[in-house]
Design a protein around this motif. Structure first.
Motif, mmCIF file in Angstrom:
data_model
loop_
_atom_site.group_PDB
_atom_site.id
_atom_site.type_symbol
_atom_site.label_atom_id
_atom_site.label_comp_id
_atom_site.label_asym_id
_atom_site.label_seq_id
_atom_site.Cartn_x
_atom_site.Cartn_y
_atom_site.Cartn_z
ATOM 1 N N VAL A 1 -2.334 14.560 -3.467
ATOM 2 C CA VAL A 1 -1.049 15.110 -3.083
ATOM 3 C C VAL A 1 -0.989 15.444 -1.596
ATOM 4 O O VAL A 1 0.054 15.306 -0.958
ATOM 5 C CB VAL A 1 -0.783 16.350 -3.970
ATOM 6 N N LEU A 2 -2.094 15.868 -1.025
ATOM 7 C CA LEU A 2 -2.065 16.281 0.375
ATOM 8 C C LEU A 2 -2.334 15.138 1.338
ATOM 9 O O LEU A 2 -1.793 15.109 2.441
ATOM 10 C CB LEU A 2 -3.098 17.388 0.603
ATOM 11 N N ALA A 3 -3.191 14.202 0.955
ATOM 12 C CA ALA A 3 -3.617 13.165 1.902
ATOM 13 C C ALA A 3 -2.731 11.933 1.880
ATOM 14 O O ALA A 3 -2.442 11.346 2.927
ATOM 15 C CB ALA A 3 -5.062 12.764 1.619
ATOM 16 N N THR A 4 -2.293 11.527 0.699
ATOM 17 C CA THR A 4 -1.567 10.254 0.600
ATOM 18 C C THR A 4 -0.288 10.219 1.430
ATOM 19 O O THR A 4 0.035 9.170 1.998
ATOM 20 C CB THR A 4 -1.281 9.920 -0.879
ATOM 21 N N PRO A 5 0.466 11.332 1.536
ATOM 22 C CA PRO A 5 1.659 11.256 2.390
ATOM 23 C C PRO A 5 1.329 10.886 3.830
ATOM 24 O O PRO A 5 2.143 10.232 4.494
ATOM 25 C CB PRO A 5 2.238 12.671 2.313
ATOM 26 N N LEU B 1 3.650 17.156 4.329
ATOM 27 C CA LEU B 1 2.568 16.357 4.916
ATOM 28 C C LEU B 1 3.100 15.066 5.542
ATOM 29 O O LEU B 1 2.614 14.617 6.575
ATOM 30 C CB LEU B 1 1.509 16.032 3.856
ATOM 31 N N LEU B 2 4.084 14.466 4.898
ATOM 32 C CA LEU B 2 4.659 13.227 5.444
ATOM 33 C C LEU B 2 5.236 13.466 6.828
ATOM 34 O O LEU B 2 4.940 12.756 7.786
ATOM 35 C CB LEU B 2 5.748 12.706 4.491
ATOM 36 N N ALA C 1 0.829 -1.203 0.000
ATOM 37 C CA ALA C 1 0.000 0.000 0.000
ATOM 38 C C ALA C 1 0.865 1.256 0.000
ATOM 39 O O ALA C 1 0.528 2.263 -0.636
ATOM 40 C CB ALA C 1 -0.931 -0.013 1.206
ATOM 41 N N PHE C 2 1.993 1.214 0.712
ATOM 42 C CA PHE C 2 2.909 2.362 0.770
ATOM 43 C C PHE C 2 3.426 2.693 -0.622
ATOM 44 O O PHE C 2 3.427 3.852 -1.053
ATOM 45 C CB PHE C 2 4.059 2.031 1.719
ATOM 46 N N ILE C 3 3.831 1.661 -1.346
ATOM 47 C CA ILE C 3 4.347 1.873 -2.700
ATOM 48 C C ILE C 3 3.238 2.393 -3.619
ATOM 49 O O ILE C 3 3.452 3.301 -4.430
ATOM 50 C CB ILE C 3 4.939 0.555 -3.244
ATOM 51 N N LEU C 4 2.042 1.826 -3.457
ATOM 52 C CA LEU C 4 0.914 2.290 -4.261
ATOM 53 C C LEU C 4 0.622 3.757 -3.973
ATOM 54 O O LEU C 4 0.189 4.502 -4.856
ATOM 55 C CB LEU C 4 -0.327 1.451 -3.953
ATOM 56 N N GLY C 5 0.856 4.166 -2.737
ATOM 57 C CA GLY C 5 0.653 5.566 -2.388
ATOM 58 C C GLY C 5 1.529 6.482 -3.227
ATOM 59 O O GLY C 5 1.093 7.541 -3.678
ATOM 60 N N PHE C 6 2.771 6.060 -3.442
ATOM 61 C CA PHE C 6 3.651 6.887 -4.267
ATOM 62 C C PHE C 6 3.162 6.952 -5.702
ATOM 63 O O PHE C 6 3.245 7.999 -6.350
ATOM 64 C CB PHE C 6 5.088 6.361 -4.211
ATOM 65 N N SER C 7 2.647 5.832 -6.189
ATOM 66 C CA SER C 7 2.071 5.851 -7.531
ATOM 67 C C SER C 7 0.989 6.914 -7.620
ATOM 68 O O SER C 7 0.931 7.702 -8.570
ATOM 69 C CB SER C 7 1.507 4.462 -7.848
#
Lengths: 548, 121, 265
Positions: free
Chosen positions: A207-211, C39-40, A161-167
């Motif tokens: 861009v704001l939430a996924t991190p 944000l991270l 899921a972490f990697i997918l977040g970067f996608s």
């Protein structure tokens, strides 16, 4: 003009072989690869759903034991959410359509785009591997402290899921910059198609939430591997804090899902009512408003978690606000249809389904946002029905509508309308059969994620399972229709539906470079200037027709 | 020195270059200010001001961050959207921190007194 | 200098219409990426705020184990490396290859020094057992106390399990907040409970920051190698600019980390 483009070079024939696809920088090919992968995971997630529904035909054991059941619903949720619905419309259709809709040659960062896709594949592999290593059984929400102590492959799944977040983040960056910097002459912000406003708003959330999801998963992994103790109550940590972290992303995430779907809706309703969209600015600004407001309401997932009363009240009040922009959109779509010339082609059938099903889903959200009722409804099937009506009745329906709308553009083929309509009808019937009864049993107390249940709920479960099988049949018809069109479908004209957005101004399928020169951008909803040309089975600009 | 020559060529280079070039004296002045502010932060800890200490430290950090952003990162000379992106992201962090703090500060140990005694008294 | 300028003129990718469009797109993209990094780290600052807000005594007690002088040194190092990096961007814009390479080398040196100080600090923590969670077994000279076991946990299952969730009848009541009793205990300099929470937060924040420093050094290292080969000049300095923006962000985060972790009163 269009019949003879059969042999012309288009993006599909431009370069052959595995490497020309795996290393492509062409956004259209990347979009197609995403579409294929995403559809595959939709089917995989759907397969897990069929297992769940089959198990729930009877109380107690039907086809699997309780631990396996926990794994199956976790996988259903995780695969559907992270591998289908979040990338969903932006990755499969946004990638393909966005640059062409802008009259541009590609997105701002084509290599980043390819990286996004490869990260998606890697993330997907990690997630699938986690199934093999000891499938996760925590529910897709990974609540602590169970997720930090269970002996299943949580690390592998969360790493995926972490990697997918970067996608997701890289796609968001790409879309924002492309929309800001690569609009053609004449396309001011007020002339931007609403699908692009939707993708832009989605990208802001991505861009704001996924991190924050990224840091949540990182902390979860570190907690499991190193015992850092931030979420572990036995070490003085706070498991409710985990939920704050998790939902700060995951609530905006549901708007990542629905905003592109709403963007598709704006396109479909206008084109298939042959009418200019009503309330363009209201819809555009509502998209941005939803993006911003979505960050203010995450606590409504935590009303019964141990969140303070003060927090509960604040989040409940804020939750009501986010319904407003969504309602504004629905009213504008209805106003668009009013006195329009409505054509019930397959994409429109999906759009109409969306109106009803998302309407129900959204309205039932109000029961859940109100504190007093949520205390009884939380973690029941009412919640399950609510989010399936919004995510499936909303996003999946829009996804299918988008697929049938842009299919001729992407592959240059028309599918069978009859089969398309049949599938749309079966989806609608199957969906309601599956999920409407869940509202009822949820309000009567049937808890979610439960393997076993009281006998009085069985009729509802049986009805629901029958609906699921109808849905499966619908998908067979749907997929069969589309795949068949690839081989036997009528060649598609440039503009079969009569839309005024720019992607319909180039051939179907588009050439490798989309446009030689950026076309002049007018009003994307001025449909008056397009007329139907029988000889090609599509729409052409009025002057061209009269000239011929 | 090559630096003096560059200053004279500054004008012609500016036309060629796509980005604004920050004057060297500005960079050095900012650096000097940052050093001073860092020392001030350390010094301020010695003065006992109770809870105000935290806010003073954060305030100085904020000033330092603004200097780095404006001059080292060119925000002063760039289009406003870059600054909006940075400030916007900070606002969302404040939102998250604020609501999480608010909630955790108002936890209720016992909703029903005596029903579930604390694990550790 | 002129020769390297000409060779440094970059072809813009075919999907961009003008060099300006390419330049501005790249910059905007980098800024949005920086927003995601904010944000991270913001999440970690939230964890910090929550734990410090609700357990100030833990933070007041535990920060004494951090050496503020080393922290201040690292702050100055990072600030100076930000200067050299911004100056390097300027040199690239002016086509001064020698100065560019020197300044990039100095930036790398600064980053390396930062990591060096960090290693010294981490080693100190390791030697004194000042780690996170159950690894927190301090044996520091200041109090001459030997803590031999992890925090008290009611155990009903074999010691192999790290944690135990109390049965429903006892139910977790939620996070305990500072009571008057605890404040009185602190005043007598007794070690508060759950001091390891501080170190969990400390290592998470400085660890993630350190990883970003390493990533920044890798990127700047690559830019350095290219700069030595004369790849950059007034019409092609964007990679230096982008690397610089990332490095400044790393500096920005430390500017906030330093007072919050080291200078607690």
């Amino acid at each position: 003009m269009n019949g003879s483009t059969a042999v012309a070079d288009n993006y599909l024939s431009h370069g052959r072989g595995f490497r020309s696809w795996f290393f492509t920088l062409d956004h259209k090919r990347i979009g197609v690869m995403y579409l294929a992968s995403i559809f595959f995971f939709l089917i995989l997630g759907g397969f897990f759903a069929m297992l769940i529904r089959t198990e729930l035909l009877t109380p107690g054991r039907t086809i699997m034991d309780a631990d396996t059941y926990n794994q199956v619903f976790t996988l259903h949720g995780a695969v559907m959410i992270f591998l289908f619905i979040i990338p969903g419309i932006p990755a499969a259709f946004g990638n393909f359509v966005l640059p062409v809709m802008l009259g541009a040659k590609d997105v701002a960062f084509p290599r980043l785009n390819l990286l996004s896709y490869h990260l998606y594949v890697v993330g997907a592999i990690f997630s699938v591997v986690s199934i093999l290593l000891g499938a996760v059984d925590t529910g897709w929400t990974f609540y602590t402290p169970y997720s930090t102590t269970t002996h299943t492959s949580v690390v592998s799944m969360t790493l995926g899921a972490f990697i997918l977040g970067f996608s997701s983040i890289f796609t968001g960056i790409n879309f924002i910059v492309t929309i800001h910097r690569m609009r053609p002459p004449g396309m001011s912000w007020n002339r931007l198609p609403l699908f692009l406003w939707a993708l832009y708003s989605t990208a802001i959330i991505q861009v704001l939430a996924t991190p924050v999801l990224g840091i949540t998963l990182l902390l979860l992994i570190v907690e499991r591997l190193l015992g850092i103790g931030i979420f572990d109550p036995a070490l003085g940590g706070d498991p409710v804090l985990y939920q704050h972290f998790f939902w700060f992303y995951s609530h905006p995430a549901v708007y990542i899902m629905i905003l592109p779907a709403m963007g598709v809706m704006s396109e479909l309703i206008s084109v298939f009512s042959r009418k200019h969209i009503f309330g363009y600015k209201a819809i555009a600004y509502s998209s941005v408003a939803i993006a911003v407001l979505s960050f203010l309401v995450w606590g409504h997932h935590m009303f019964t978690s141990g969140q303070s009363d003060l927090g509960n009240m604040i989040f409940s009040a804020l939750t009501f606000s986010v319904a407003i922009p969504s309602a504004i959109k629905v009213f504008n779509w209805l106003a668009t249809m009013y006195k329009g010339s409505i054509r019930l082609d397959t994409p429109m059938l999906y759009a109409l389904s969306f109106l009803l099903l998302f309407g129900i889903g959204g309205l039932t959200g109000l029961f859940l946002g109100a504190l007093a009722t949520d205390v009884h409804l939380h973690d029941t099937y009412f919640v399950v029905a609510h989010f399936h009506y919004t995510m499936m009745g909303g996003v999946l329906i829009a996804f299918l509508g988008a697929m049938h709308y842009w299919w001729p553009k992407m592959f240059g083929r028309m599918y069978s309308e009859k089969a398309g309509r049949l599938a749309a009808f079966l989806v609608f019937v199957g969906f309601n059969l599956t999920f409407f009864s869940q509202f009822v049993m949820g309000s009567q107390g049937m808890p979610r994620r439960y393997y076993n249940y009281l006998d009085r709920f069985q009729p509802y479960h049986v009805l629901s399972t029958i609906g699921a099988y109808v849905l499966a049949v619908a998908f067979v018809v749907l997929a069969g229709n589309l795949i068949h069109s690839l081989f036997r479908g009528r060649k598609a004209p440039a503009n079969p539906w009569g839309s005024a957005t720019l992607e319909w101004m180039c051939a179907s399928p588009p050439p490798h470079d989309n446009f030689a020169e950026p076309p002049e951008a007018g009003d994307p909803y001025d449909l008056e200037h397009l007329v139907y040309d029988e000889s090609i089975g599509g729409y052409v600009p009025r002057t061209a027709r009269e000239g011929a | 020195m090559s630096e003096i020559r560059s200053e004279r060529e500054h004008e012609s280079r500016e036309a060629e270059s796509l980005g604004h070039i920050v004057p060297l004296r500005v960079l050095l002045a900012v650096w000097f200010a940052l050093v001073l502010l860092s020392l001030a932060t350390v010094g301020a800890v010695r003065v006992e001001l109770g809870s105000l200490n935290l806010w003073i430290a954060l305030g100085i950090a904020f000033v330092k961050a603004t200097l780095v952003g404006l001059y080292f990162m060119h925000l002063r000379y760039d289009q406003p959207f870059h600054a909006i992106a940075l400030v916007g992201s900070l606002l969302f962090v404040v939102l998250f921190v604020g609501l999480a703090l608010l909630d955790t500060a108002h936890y209720q140990h016992e909703l029903i007194p005596g029903y579930a005694p604390a694990v550790r008294p | 200098m002129r020769r390297s300028e000409q060779s440094a003129a970059r072809e813009i990718p075919h999907h961009f219409a003008t060099p300006r469009q390419a330049y501005e797109s790249g910059k905007l993209g980098m800024w949005i990426f920086l927003a995601t990094e904010v944000l991270l780290f913001g999440g970690l600052f939230a964890a910090y705020a929550v734990y410090r807000g609700n357990h100030p005594e833990v933070f007041v007690y535990a920060h004494r184990f951090l050496d503020a002088r080393l922290g201040a040194l690292n702050t100055l190092i990072l600030i100076t490396s930000s200067l050299t990096m911004a100056w390097a961007v300027r040199s690239a814009q002016l086509g001064n290859r020698r100065l560019l390479t020197l300044l990039l080398a100095l930036t790398l040196l600064g980053g390396g020094a930062f990591l060096g100080v960090k290693i010294v600090e981490y080693e100190h923590k390791w030697k004194h057992g000042l780690l996170w969670g159950e690894q927190y077994r301090p044996h520091h000279p200041e109090t001459a106390q030997e803590h031999s076991s992890a925090p008290e946990i009611p155990r009903e299952t074999p010691p192999g399990d790290r944690t135990n969730i109390p049965p429903a009848a006892i139910g977790p009541p939620g996070l305990a907040s500072s009571t008057d009793e605890e404040r009185a205990a602190h005043a007598s300099a007794k070690e508060p409970r759950n001091v390891h929470l501080f170190f969990g937060v400390y290592f998470a924040m400085t660890g993630l920051h350190g990883l970003h420093v390493i990533a920044g050094l890798l990127v700047i290292g690559w830019v350095f190698v290219r700069a030595r080969g004369g790849a950059y000049g007034p019409s092609n300095f964007e990679p230096v600019d982008r690397a610089g923006l990332y490095w400044h962000l790393v500096d920005l985060i430390w500017i906030f980390l330093f007072p919050l972790l080291y200078l607690i009163h």
